[in-house]
Motif scaffolding. Structure first.
Motif, PDB file in Angstrom:
ATOM      1  N   THR A  52      -6.631  -6.244   8.680  1.00  0.00           N
ATOM      2  CA  THR A  52      -8.045  -6.361   9.026  1.00  0.00           C
ATOM      3  C   THR A  52      -8.813  -5.083   8.694  1.00  0.00           C
ATOM      4  OG1 THR A  52      -7.275  -5.937  11.251  1.00  0.00           O
ATOM      5  CG2 THR A  52      -7.906  -8.176  10.745  1.00  0.00           C
ATOM      6  N   ASN A  69       1.446  -7.069   3.499  1.00  0.00           N
ATOM      7  CA  ASN A  69       0.492  -6.722   4.551  1.00  0.00           C
ATOM      8  C   ASN A  69      -0.726  -5.968   4.033  1.00  0.00           C
ATOM      9  OD1 ASN A  69       2.103  -7.913   6.417  1.00  0.00           O
ATOM     10  ND2 ASN A  69       3.121  -6.023   7.028  1.00  0.00           N
ATOM     11  N   VAL A  70      -0.564  -5.281   2.906  1.00  0.00           N
ATOM     12  CA  VAL A  70      -1.709  -4.510   2.415  1.00  0.00           C
ATOM     13  C   VAL A  70      -2.886  -5.443   2.111  1.00  0.00           C
ATOM     14  CG1 VAL A  70      -1.049  -4.483  -0.036  1.00  0.00           C
ATOM     15  CG2 VAL A  70      -2.435  -2.629   0.905  1.00  0.00           C
ATOM     16  N   GLY A 101      -0.427   0.246   9.939  1.00  0.00           N
ATOM     17  CA  GLY A 101      -0.040   0.992   8.749  1.00  0.00           C
ATOM     18  C   GLY A 101      -1.078   1.031   7.652  1.00  0.00           C
ATOM     19  N   PHE A 102      -2.111   0.213   7.750  1.00  0.00           N
ATOM     20  CA  PHE A 102      -3.097   0.244   6.663  1.00  0.00           C
ATOM     21  C   PHE A 102      -3.835   1.578   6.661  1.00  0.00           C
ATOM     22  CE2 PHE A 102      -7.435  -0.509   5.050  1.00  0.00           C
ATOM     23  CZ  PHE A 102      -7.097  -0.673   3.720  1.00  0.00           C
ATOM     24  N   LYS A 103      -4.301   1.973   7.827  1.00  0.00           N
ATOM     25  CA  LYS A 103      -5.033   3.239   7.924  1.00  0.00           C
ATOM     26  C   LYS A 103      -4.189   4.424   7.467  1.00  0.00           C
ATOM     27  CE  LYS A 103      -4.673   3.008  12.621  1.00  0.00           C
ATOM     28  NZ  LYS A 103      -3.273   2.697  12.989  1.00  0.00           N
ATOM     29  N   VAL A 115      14.642  -6.625  -4.942  1.00  0.00           N
ATOM     30  CA  VAL A 115      15.873  -5.853  -4.769  1.00  0.00           C
ATOM     31  C   VAL A 115      16.818  -6.636  -3.870  1.00  0.00           C
ATOM     32  CG1 VAL A 115      16.853  -3.755  -3.760  1.00  0.00           C
ATOM     33  CG2 VAL A 115      14.790  -3.633  -5.176  1.00  0.00           C
ATOM     34  N   GLU A 138       8.450  -4.688  -6.887  1.00  0.00           N
ATOM     35  CA  GLU A 138       7.789  -5.558  -5.908  1.00  0.00           C
ATOM     36  C   GLU A 138       8.282  -6.991  -6.106  1.00  0.00           C
ATOM     37  OE1 GLU A 138       5.786  -5.705  -3.213  1.00  0.00           O
ATOM     38  OE2 GLU A 138       5.948  -7.877  -3.475  1.00  0.00           O
ATOM     39  N   ILE A 194      -8.973  -1.874   9.155  1.00  0.00           N
ATOM     40  CA  ILE A 194      -9.540  -0.826  10.007  1.00  0.00           C
ATOM     41  C   ILE A 194      -8.830   0.510   9.778  1.00  0.00           C
ATOM     42  CG2 ILE A 194      -9.937  -0.086  12.394  1.00  0.00           C
ATOM     43  CD1 ILE A 194      -9.945  -3.187  13.025  1.00  0.00           C
ATOM     44  N   TYR A 232       1.170  -2.465  13.921  1.00  0.00           N
ATOM     45  CA  TYR A 232      -0.117  -3.072  13.540  1.00  0.00           C
ATOM     46  C   TYR A 232      -0.951  -2.115  12.703  1.00  0.00           C
ATOM     47  CZ  TYR A 232       0.192  -5.855  17.936  1.00  0.00           C
ATOM     48  OH  TYR A 232       0.529  -6.653  18.963  1.00  0.00           O
ATOM     49  N   GLY A 235       0.812  -1.207   0.000  1.00  0.00           N
ATOM     50  CA  GLY A 235       0.000   0.000   0.000  1.00  0.00           C
ATOM     51  C   GLY A 235       0.851   1.265   0.000  1.00  0.00           C
ATOM     52  N   HIS A 236       1.886   1.269   0.831  1.00  0.00           N
ATOM     53  CA  HIS A 236       2.658   2.501   0.992  1.00  0.00           C
ATOM     54  C   HIS A 236       3.509   2.807  -0.238  1.00  0.00           C
ATOM     55  CE1 HIS A 236       2.205   2.716   5.620  1.00  0.00           C
ATOM     56  NE2 HIS A 236       1.178   2.119   5.064  1.00  0.00           N
TER      57      HIS A 236
HETATM   58  C1  LIG Z   1      -3.005  -9.507  10.358  1.00  0.00           C
HETATM   59  C2  LIG Z   1      -2.805  -8.030  10.184  1.00  0.00           C
HETATM   60  C3  LIG Z   1      -3.813  -7.138  10.536  1.00  0.00           C
HETATM   61  C4  LIG Z   1      -3.635  -5.764  10.386  1.00  0.00           C
HETATM   62  N1  LIG Z   1      -4.681  -4.931  10.658  1.00  0.00           N
HETATM   63  C5  LIG Z   1      -4.565  -3.607  10.420  1.00  0.00           C
HETATM   64  C6  LIG Z   1      -5.686  -2.759  10.599  1.00  0.00           C
HETATM   65  O1  LIG Z   1      -6.797  -3.208  10.905  1.00  0.00           O
HETATM   66  N2  LIG Z   1      -5.531  -1.418  10.415  1.00  0.00           N
HETATM   67  C7  LIG Z   1      -4.324  -0.891  10.054  1.00  0.00           C
HETATM   68  O2  LIG Z   1      -4.230   0.311   9.930  1.00  0.00           O
HETATM   69  N3  LIG Z   1      -3.242  -1.689   9.839  1.00  0.00           N
HETATM   70  C8  LIG Z   1      -3.334  -3.029  10.006  1.00  0.00           C
HETATM   71  N4  LIG Z   1      -2.245  -3.850   9.780  1.00  0.00           N
HETATM   72  C9  LIG Z   1      -0.952  -3.243   9.410  1.00  0.00           C
HETATM   73  C10 LIG Z   1      -0.842  -2.906   7.928  1.00  0.00           C
HETATM   74  O3  LIG Z   1      -1.315  -3.962   7.142  1.00  0.00           O
HETATM   75  C11 LIG Z   1       0.625  -2.621   7.575  1.00  0.00           C
HETATM   76  O4  LIG Z   1       1.191  -1.726   8.506  1.00  0.00           O
HETATM   77  C12 LIG Z   1       0.784  -1.992   6.185  1.00  0.00           C
HETATM   78  O5  LIG Z   1       0.065  -2.721   5.215  1.00  0.00           O
HETATM   79  C13 LIG Z   1       2.259  -1.935   5.815  1.00  0.00           C
HETATM   80  O6  LIG Z   1       2.511  -1.189   4.638  1.00  0.00           O
HETATM   81  P1  LIG Z   1       2.437  -1.816   3.164  1.00  0.00           P
HETATM   82  O7  LIG Z   1       1.016  -1.950   2.750  1.00  0.00           O
HETATM   83  O8  LIG Z   1       3.258  -0.983   2.275  1.00  0.00           O
HETATM   84  O9  LIG Z   1       3.106  -3.245   3.402  1.00  0.00           O
HETATM   85  P2  LIG Z   1       3.221  -4.498   2.445  1.00  0.00           P
HETATM   86  O10 LIG Z   1       1.966  -4.748   1.710  1.00  0.00           O
HETATM   87  O11 LIG Z   1       3.783  -5.608   3.264  1.00  0.00           O
HETATM   88  O12 LIG Z   1       4.301  -3.994   1.382  1.00  0.00           O
HETATM   89  C14 LIG Z   1       5.690  -4.201   1.455  1.00  0.00           C
HETATM   90  C15 LIG Z   1       6.100  -4.877   0.170  1.00  0.00           C
HETATM   91  O13 LIG Z   1       7.513  -4.876   0.040  1.00  0.00           O
HETATM   92  C16 LIG Z   1       7.861  -6.015  -0.697  1.00  0.00           C
HETATM   93  N5  LIG Z   1       9.283  -6.273  -0.531  1.00  0.00           N
HETATM   94  C17 LIG Z   1       9.939  -6.648   0.601  1.00  0.00           C
HETATM   95  N6  LIG Z   1      11.244  -6.805   0.358  1.00  0.00           N
HETATM   96  C18 LIG Z   1      11.432  -6.513  -0.949  1.00  0.00           C
HETATM   97  C19 LIG Z   1      12.573  -6.496  -1.794  1.00  0.00           C
HETATM   98  N7  LIG Z   1      13.798  -6.805  -1.333  1.00  0.00           N
HETATM   99  N8  LIG Z   1      12.420  -6.157  -3.091  1.00  0.00           N
HETATM  100  C20 LIG Z   1      11.191  -5.838  -3.577  1.00  0.00           C
HETATM  101  N9  LIG Z   1      10.084  -5.845  -2.817  1.00  0.00           N
HETATM  102  C21 LIG Z   1      10.189  -6.178  -1.523  1.00  0.00           C
HETATM  103  C22 LIG Z   1       6.965  -7.088  -0.107  1.00  0.00           C
HETATM  104  O14 LIG Z   1       6.838  -8.194  -0.991  1.00  0.00           O
HETATM  105  C23 LIG Z   1       5.664  -6.338   0.108  1.00  0.00           C
HETATM  106  O15 LIG Z   1       4.749  -6.505  -0.941  1.00  0.00           O
HETATM  107  C24 LIG Z   1      -2.395  -5.249   9.904  1.00  0.00           C
HETATM  108  C25 LIG Z   1      -1.391  -6.142   9.547  1.00  0.00           C
HETATM  109  C26 LIG Z   1      -1.580  -7.519   9.654  1.00  0.00           C
HETATM  110  C27 LIG Z   1      -0.473  -8.460   9.232  1.00  0.00           C
END
Ligand SMILES: Cc1cc2nc3c(=O)[nH]c(=O)nc-3n(C[C@H](O)[C@H](O)[C@H](O)COP(=O)(O)OP(=O)(O)OC[C@H]3O[C@@H](n4cnc5c(N)ncnc54)[C@H](O)[C@@H]3O)c2cc1C
Ligand SMILES: [Zn+2]
Lengths: 92, 417
Positions: B77, B72-73, B367-369, B207, B64, B79, B365, B42-43
């Motif tokens: 859950t 995690n995106v 980062g989605f929001k 990477v 990616e 929220i 926990y 997501g980020h």
């Molecule tokens: C069970 C669960 C419940 C949660 N509930 C909530 C909630 O209700 N509300 C809320 O706000 N947050 C919630 N969170 C937290 C939230 O999901 C995460 O904080 C947020 O999604 C993290 O940011 P992101 O989406 O960028 O992460 P990710 O989707 O994990 O993105 C990181 C990406 O980097 C990629 N990556 C890693 N290493 C490399 C590399 N070397 N080269 C290329 N790509 C790479 C990974 O494959 C991944 O796709 C929850 C998390 C979990 C696990």
């Protein structure tokens, strides 16, 4: 995470008997060490993907502090020893 | 880009739905980009979107290692809320909530943003005072908050065990503007919005190295070869330590597994999000009817996206203590995600000791929001080399300077959120 851990004192026990503290590779600096050293010790973590050593307390068993070496991806446990064995001239 | 609308759905329906174009392509990596973002969660995707849309960058890639939404995106859950206490956090999460409120129109994608409210229950006088303080802090920041008593809570969610011996429900702190958002759609909407503005979203590209020349990054080694860049931005959530290590940076972060659960589909049962005070338990209901619930991290360092049965049991016990009727509900699925747990429970959006390397990490926990604001503020930082106003406190060196943003006041532990 392995469901059974072999405590050097109690033998094979369920993981839930143990309390995991944190990274056992961190070395506590001397009380008069620099701010930077203390910052590194308190806040920074190697956080390895792979082999990791941790302090575990056998809180529902012998209540000894142990060092558990395990893998943070496969959860394989490589070894468990009493912390005493890490001290200078440590026996056991 | 094809615009989505009720009319386009109607039109496609008439022509056998054969005319839908793919939402983003599969470009081959170019040899050089102005900005490379590592991590297509997501980020990373929202950063690319705002870099292109708001800050006018055209030559951007998101790398990616898996597929979009595999991290995690797509595991959280769902929220969203901005019920934070501290000045370093609250305006940032409120910016995020405001962006959520206009997001679907902005990126032309149905993310099912549902402001159904988030209700935190309190179980003692001390906890009520704590929530009153948090609610007041929120209102001082211009954010909505209501402190409910027991009868008001009972009207909203009548079937809870109000007289639970250990955790009697005395009331709750309600943020009505909080709620849920369909997480996958957020990843897809941002990916599509970024791709349509010229961003290369490159999947299955890991990477493996960061190449530099003194204090400048010149590019990255990947599973698909070397790719050069002017600026490198890391947004790899649970893998932050591993990727930062490629640049010789040690982070104030540990990676831990957090589990979540979904039940079989039920008729409408719970129309808000409720959190329970037994350590941590929270529940909502998806639009498909499944109850979505979770608890705390398992409590040991892990890079494996699966958890332990002990936590499954704990979460089930907590759920049944709060809503006894849950005892008759069958759980359909459970899964885990790897959380980048920072040492104060707050994130990092900052520059690093390398001139053109930027870091986005430590989301715990929650980062989605933060997804919209995190992307917006990170893009701001990358584009202008200056933090966005609401993200000024999220510095990498704050621990060293004594400015930890510790919502819980619990000291340096990687188990806060
Ligand atoms: C069970 C669960 C419940 C949660 N509930 C909530 C909630 O209700 N509300 C809320 O706000 N947050 C919630 N969170 C937290 C939230 O999901 C995460 O904080 C947020 O999604 C993290 O940011 P992101 O989406 O960028 O992460 P990710 O989707 O994990 O993105 C990181 C990406 O980097 C990629 N990556 C890693 N290493 C490399 C590399 N070397 N080269 C290329 N790509 C790479 C990974 O494959 C991944 O796709 C929850 C998390 C979990 C696990
Ligand atoms: Zn023992």
């Amino acid at each position: 995470m392995a469901s059974l851990i072999t405590c050097p004192h109690c033998g094979r026990r369920p993981t839930q008997e143990f309390t995991i503290r944190s990274d056992a590779s961190l070395k506590r600096p001397a009380p008069d060490a620099s701010q930077a050293d203390w910052h590194d010790y308190v806040f920074l973590r190697p956080n390895p993907r792979g082999r990791h050593s941790e302090h575990w307390h056998h809180s529902a068993g012998c209540r000894r502090w142990l060092v558990v070496e395990r893998d943070t991806v496969t959860h394989e446990v490589y070894g468990v020893r009493d912390v005493v064995s890490d001290l200078a001239g440590g026996a056991r | 880009m094809m615009r989505y609308s009720a009319f386009s759905v109607f039109l496609q329906g008439l022509t056998g739905n054969k005319g839908w174009a793919s939402a983003w392509g599969s470009p081959t990596p170019k040899s050089h980009y102005d900005v490379i973002i590592v991590g297509g969660g997501g980020h990373g995707l929202s950063t690319a979107y705002y870099l292109a849309k708001t800050f006018g960058f055209r030559n951007v890639a998101v790398l990616e290692k898996g597929y979009v939404g595999s991290g995690n995106v797509g595991r959280n859950t769902t929220i969203i809320r901005s019920n934070y206490l501290l000045p370093g956090n609250n305006p940032f999460y409120e910016l995020s909530l405001k962006l959520w409120e206009g997001l679907e129109q902005d990126f032309n994608f149905n993310a099912m943003v549902s402001q159904r409210g988030v209700l935190n229950l309190y179980h003692s006088d001390g906890q009520r005072d704590d929530y009153a303080r948090r609610g007041n802090a929120m209102r001082l920041h211009g954010v909505d908050a209501e402190l409910l008593d027991r009868e008001q809570v009972r009207k909203m969610v009548p079937f809870m065990d109000f007289d639970n011996a250990r955790f009697p429900i005395q009331g709750g702190l309600l943020q009505r503007r909080g709620g849920t958002v369909r997480h996958d759609a957020v990843a897809w909407g941002y990916a599509r919005g970024a791709a349509s503005r010229g961003v290369d979203v490159i999947q299955h590209c890991e990477v493996t190295g960061i190449k530099r020349d003194g204090y400048r990054v010149i590019g990255v080694e990947t599973s698909r070869g070397f790719i050069g860049c002017d600026k490198l931005a890391l947004a790899t959530a649970g893998n932050s330590s591993v990727v930062a290590d490629l640049a010789g940076i040690r982070l104030p972060i540990e990676s831990h597994v957090l589990q979540a659960f979904v039940s079989e589909g039920l008729k409408p049962f719970i129309d808000t999000v409720v959190t329970f005070g037994v350590g941590h338990f929270y529940i909502s209901q998806s639009d498909k009817g499944g109850l979505v619930f979770g608890g705390d991290i398992d409590g040991y360092n892990s890079y494996a996206q699966r958890g332990n049965l002990a936590m499954v049991e704990h979460v089930a016990e907590a759920g049944v203590s709060m809503i006894p009727a849950l005892a008759r509900v069958r759980t359909l699925r459970s899964w885990g995600g790897i959380m980048d747990m920072s040492m104060d429970g707050s994130p990092i959006i900052d520059r690093t000791h390398l001139d053109n390397l930027y870091l986005n990490a430590g989301w715990c926990y929650g980062g989605f929001k933060a997804t919209p604001a995190s992307g917006y503020c990170f893009a701001h930082l990358i584009a202008r080399n200056e933090p966005q106003e609401t993200a000024r406190a999220f510095r990498l060196d704050r621990f060293e300077r004594g400015y930890a943003i510790d919502e819980r006041g619990a000291g340096p532990m990687p188990n806060l959120h």
